[in-house]
Enzyme design. Structure first.
Site, mmCIF file in Angstrom:
data_model
loop_
_atom_site.group_PDB
_atom_site.id
_atom_site.type_symbol
_atom_site.label_atom_id
_atom_site.label_comp_id
_atom_site.label_asym_id
_atom_site.label_seq_id
_atom_site.Cartn_x
_atom_site.Cartn_y
_atom_site.Cartn_z
ATOM 1 N N LYS A 14 -94.434 11.563 -58.175
ATOM 2 C CA LYS A 14 -94.456 9.890 -58.638
ATOM 3 C C LYS A 14 -94.193 9.891 -59.948
ATOM 4 O O LYS A 14 -94.858 10.432 -60.773
ATOM 5 C CB LYS A 14 -96.039 9.256 -58.195
ATOM 6 C CG LYS A 14 -96.064 8.069 -58.593
ATOM 7 C CD LYS A 14 -97.638 7.212 -58.669
ATOM 8 C CE LYS A 14 -97.755 5.924 -59.392
ATOM 9 N NZ LYS A 14 -99.150 5.768 -59.440
ATOM 10 N N ALA A 67 -100.692 -0.312 -58.371
ATOM 11 C CA ALA A 67 -101.218 -0.801 -59.858
ATOM 12 C C ALA A 67 -101.863 -2.046 -59.826
ATOM 13 O O ALA A 67 -101.090 -3.110 -59.459
ATOM 14 C CB ALA A 67 -100.452 -0.370 -61.218
ATOM 15 N N GLY A 68 -102.870 -2.414 -60.409
ATOM 16 C CA GLY A 68 -103.817 -3.637 -60.602
ATOM 17 C C GLY A 68 -104.341 -4.302 -59.631
ATOM 18 O O GLY A 68 -104.953 -5.705 -59.776
#
Length: 257
Positions: free
Chosen positions: A99, A186-187
């Site tokens: 990643k 993410a988030g």
């Protein structure tokens, strides 16, 4: 249904990519992994003892189950740094999956688009299975696909914020346009955010903080597992069109006397 996620010829029944950092302790981490049903685990390479990965404090707690490891280049500020970190991970025998994370701003941790594309292109040419973390820019995501990404990972919002998906239009557009899998990364902060991502057409999600820092990480991991299934089924079923005015669910037939 035989609805599996395929990346680089590998098939996964779970569409959850699970991070292994920030848990209260290894016991809770293991329980959360079990409850989540995740088959792909991600971790920062800089946190792993590459000289003895089999004895590493992070990996040794995962038991004897077989997982697809997805090491990440968190901490890299240039493409060169990300490439060097990826090669160290592969040389240690961890995985040829990587990643790519390249960020110059420690406050927002938003990915550097130019360096991310550069690293993706070079690593893909070198035989890595590259999954780059990127912003939710549809043009950039398409460019990463062209650069050889096996899947693209747009962020819903900045890492660890729990703000959810700030731009659902872009996530939906990316999911429609790309031919490689789209993993929202993410988030995301709750099961509701996860369901939303899947309903927008994402092929999967990556979570760490939302589970590891929940009041009960194990229960949150289970909730996320079900949220992915519900969101995926909803997407495949096809939602009704949004309309401005009401429509009766049943009609009234007046009988003339």
């Amino acid at each position: 249904m035989n609805d599996v996620l395929a990346i680089d010829g590998k098939q996964f029944h779970s569409r959850l990519f699970l991070g292994t950092g920030r848990y209260p302790n290894p016991f809770v981490q293991n329980q959360a992994i079990e409850a989540s049903g995740a088959e792909v685990l991600t971790f920062a390479i800089r946190r792993v003892n590459l000289s003895s990965p089999d004895e590493d404090a992070i990996l040794q707690h995962l038991g004897d189950k077989t997982f697809q490891y997805l090491p990440n280049t968190s901490g890299a500020k240039t493409a060169e740094e990300a490439i060097r970190i990826a090669n160290l991970a592969r040389a240690s025998g961890l995985s040829n999956w990587i990643k790519v994370e390249v960020s110059r701003d420690d406050k927002t941790l938003l990915p550097d688009p130019i360096e991310t594309v550069k690293a993706t292109e070079i690593l893909a040419e070198d035989g890595f299975v590259v999954l780059p973390y990127t912003s939710d820019d549809p043009a950039l995501c398409y460019r990463l696909q062209e650069a050889g990404a096996a899947a693209v990972m747009p962020g819903g919002s900045p890492i660890g914020t729990g703000l959810g998906i700030l731009n659902p239009y872009n996530i939906e557009l990316i999911s429609e346009q790309l031919t490689v899998p789209v993993i929202v990364d993410a988030g995301l902060g709750s099961a509701a955010d996860v369901t939303k991502a899947m309903e927008l057409g994402a092929d999967g999600v990556l979570l760490n903080t939302a589970i590891a820092k929940a009041r009960n990480p194990v229960k949150m991991a289970e909730a996320v597992k079900h949220a992915i299934q519900a969101g995926r089924l909803s997407y495949l079923s096809g939602r009704i069109p949004k309309k401005k005015y009401a429509t009766a669910s049943s009609t009234i037939d007046f009988i003339s006397k």
